[in-house]
Write an enzyme that holds these catalytic residues in place. Structure first.
Site, short mmCIF file in Angstrom:
data_model
loop_
_atom_site.label_atom_id
_atom_site.label_comp_id
_atom_site.label_asym_id
_atom_site.label_seq_id
_atom_site.Cartn_x
_atom_site.Cartn_y
_atom_site.Cartn_z
N LYS A 1 -0.19 4.87 8.75
CA LYS A 1 0.56 5.53 7.42
C LYS A 1 -0.79 5.61 6.17
CE LYS A 1 1.40 1.89 5.08
NZ LYS A 1 1.26 0.95 3.88
N LYS B 1 -7.16 1.89 -2.84
CA LYS B 1 -6.87 1.24 -1.66
C LYS B 1 -6.65 2.49 -0.38
CE LYS B 1 -5.16 -1.27 1.28
NZ LYS B 1 -5.84 -2.25 2.30
N THR C 1 0.61 -1.20 0.17
CA THR C 1 -0.14 -0.16 0.00
C THR C 1 0.79 1.44 -0.06
OG1 THR C 1 -1.79 -1.20 1.40
CG2 THR C 1 -1.86 1.21 1.18
P1 NAP Z 1 4.88 -6.18 7.76
O1 NAP Z 1 4.41 -7.40 8.55
O2 NAP Z 1 5.19 -5.29 8.62
O3 NAP Z 1 5.86 -6.39 6.74
C1 NAP Z 1 6.70 -5.62 6.28
C2 NAP Z 1 7.83 -6.12 5.39
O4 NAP Z 1 8.53 -4.68 4.41
C3 NAP Z 1 8.63 -6.98 5.87
O5 NAP Z 1 9.16 -8.07 5.04
C4 NAP Z 1 9.92 -5.96 5.75
O6 NAP Z 1 11.42 -6.53 5.85
C5 NAP Z 1 9.96 -5.15 4.75
N1 NAP Z 1 10.41 -3.89 4.66
C6 NAP Z 1 10.46 -3.00 5.42
N2 NAP Z 1 11.20 -1.87 5.04
C7 NAP Z 1 12.02 -2.35 4.23
C8 NAP Z 1 13.01 -1.64 3.32
N3 NAP Z 1 13.32 -0.40 3.59
N4 NAP Z 1 13.51 -2.38 2.48
C9 NAP Z 1 13.07 -3.80 2.30
N5 NAP Z 1 11.92 -4.07 2.91
C10 NAP Z 1 11.57 -3.62 3.89
O7 NAP Z 1 3.80 -5.71 6.72
P2 NAP Z 1 2.55 -6.26 6.28
O8 NAP Z 1 1.30 -6.35 7.25
O9 NAP Z 1 2.84 -7.53 5.87
O10 NAP Z 1 2.08 -5.27 5.19
C11 NAP Z 1 2.77 -5.05 4.03
C12 NAP Z 1 2.02 -4.17 3.15
O11 NAP Z 1 0.68 -4.35 2.90
C13 NAP Z 1 1.82 -2.56 3.87
O12 NAP Z 1 2.02 -1.58 2.74
C14 NAP Z 1 0.67 -2.64 4.17
O13 NAP Z 1 0.02 -1.55 4.48
C15 NAP Z 1 -0.34 -3.44 3.36
N6 NAP Z 1 -1.52 -4.19 3.88
C16 NAP Z 1 -1.56 -4.95 4.97
C17 NAP Z 1 -2.52 -5.56 5.15
C18 NAP Z 1 -2.65 -6.24 6.86
O14 NAP Z 1 -3.52 -6.61 7.34
N7 NAP Z 1 -1.41 -6.70 7.46
C19 NAP Z 1 -3.51 -5.80 4.43
C20 NAP Z 1 -3.41 -4.92 3.25
C21 NAP Z 1 -2.50 -4.37 2.96
P3 NAP Z 1 12.09 -6.88 7.12
O15 NAP Z 1 11.39 -8.32 7.95
O16 NAP Z 1 13.41 -7.07 6.83
O17 NAP Z 1 11.77 -5.86 8.20
#
Ligand code: NAP
Length: 283
Positions: A235, A167, A92
């Site tokens: 965010k 989104k 997102t």
């Molecule tokens: P998360 O569990 O916090 O995972 C974040 C991921 O991003 C990790 O793999 C992290 O790697 C990586 N990352 C962060 N900073 C980085 C950088 N500078 N360079 C490379 N990799 C980096 O997040 P999530 O819940 O899976 O969500 C991921 C995305 O989907 C977000 O944009 C969120 O808004 C969106 N989203 C989430 C949900 C939900 O319910 N969770 C639903 C819809 C959309 P590391 O392991 O190295 O930190």
């Protein structure tokens, strides 16, 4: 298909595992290597870098946290991209960031699709996400199989940026709804109404929502295990409000809800579920 998957967080792991289970060959990469373990155990090969993963795949999916992260990954992936390949960013982000990523990808000759998802951890596990796609329509066509594996619906919304905007609108509504819900739960408690009875009443009327049904019981129990981390919801409020600012659109409800998420972040709730906004309301 040979698919690279970059980003093994809450969403990336189940999405990549579903691709494997559907018979795709998956090459996985994550900034912190340890996080790839569940996907590697399920049969994926780990790449040493984002560009190595892209070089080995026909199509790359990216699921990382923020606009900054998505841009950093696109820059790191660039050397592995070339004509004939596809790059699908499902993180997102805002429309401007998505356009920057599109420019990086297309400069290699590869095609670009933004495809942020509606749906959280459980829909990701169940292959029931909703993809909001925009960009190169030919790539959208080529990605039908993986999109159908990971999701229950997918939309093609036109030019790069339109998926990102859709989104942000959806998550702005969700964040505002959760803020109002947290206030309602707190108010019912303050006036000696049983919050569990409130959930029952809500579930029977026109404001019934799967989100209230799912989150309400754990919120009443004071449990906030992260499915959608609160820092990501804030965010998305921030990005949606910035989008409205550009269009001179007033959003007093979303702005007020955003203040609650900011307070919750300041109070240390970044990595709890976004429903922990309840703590900020109760304080
Ligand atoms: P998360 O569990 O916090 O995972 C974040 C991921 O991003 C990790 O793999 C992290 O790697 C990586 N990352 C962060 N900073 C980085 C950088 N500078 N360079 C490379 N990799 C980096 O997040 P999530 O819940 O899976 O969500 C991921 C995305 O989907 C977000 O944009 C969120 O808004 C969106 N989203 C989430 C949900 C939900 O319910 N969770 C639903 C819809 C959309 P590391 O392991 O190295 O930190």
């Amino acid at each position: 298909m040979k698919i690279a998957f970059l980003g093994c967080g809450i969403m990336g792991v189940p999405m990549a595992k579903n691709l494997l289970n559907a018979g795709h060959e998956v090459i996985v990469w994550n900034r912190t290597s340890a996080a790839t373990a569940p996907v590697v155990e399920a049969g994926a090969r780990e790449a040493k870098s984002a560009s190595e993963a892209c070089a080995a795949a026909e199509v790359t999916f990216v699921m990382v946290s923020t606009p900054e992260a998505a841009l950093a990954v696109a820059r790191a992936a660039k050397d592995g991209l070339s004509a004939g390949k596809g790059y699908v960013d499902v993180s997102t982000v805002d429309a401007k960031t998505s356009s920057e990523i599109a420019a990086i990808v297309r400069s290699t000759g590869a095609e670009f699709l933004e495809a942020p998802v509606s749906g959280s951890k459980k829909p990701a596990e169940d292959g029931a996400l909703i993809f909001l796609c925009a960009g190169d329509e030919a790539l959208y066509g080529r990605c039908q199989a993986p999109l159908e594996t990971m999701g229950k619906a997918h939309f093609f919304l036109g030019e790069v940026g339109q998926g990102a905007k859709m989104k942000l609108v959806v998550n702005m509504i969700m964040g505002s709804m959760m803020g109002a819900f947290a206030e309602g739960l707190t108010l019912s408690e303050k006036c000696d109404l049983d919050p569990d009875t409130l959930l029952q009443v809500i579930s029977l009327g026109a404001i019934a929502s799967p989100m209230f049904a799912l989150k309400g019981p754990s919120m009443n129990a004071g449990k906030f295990a992260p499915a959608f981390p609160l820092k990501h919801q804030q965010k998305d409020m921030r990005l949606a409000i910035a989008l409205a600012d550009e269009l001179a659109q007033e959003m007093p409800v979303a702005a007020a809800a955003n203040e609650l998420y900011k307070r919750a972040r300041r109070d240390g709730c970044d990595d709890e579920d976004f429903s922990a906004v309840l703590k900020a309301v109760k304080k």
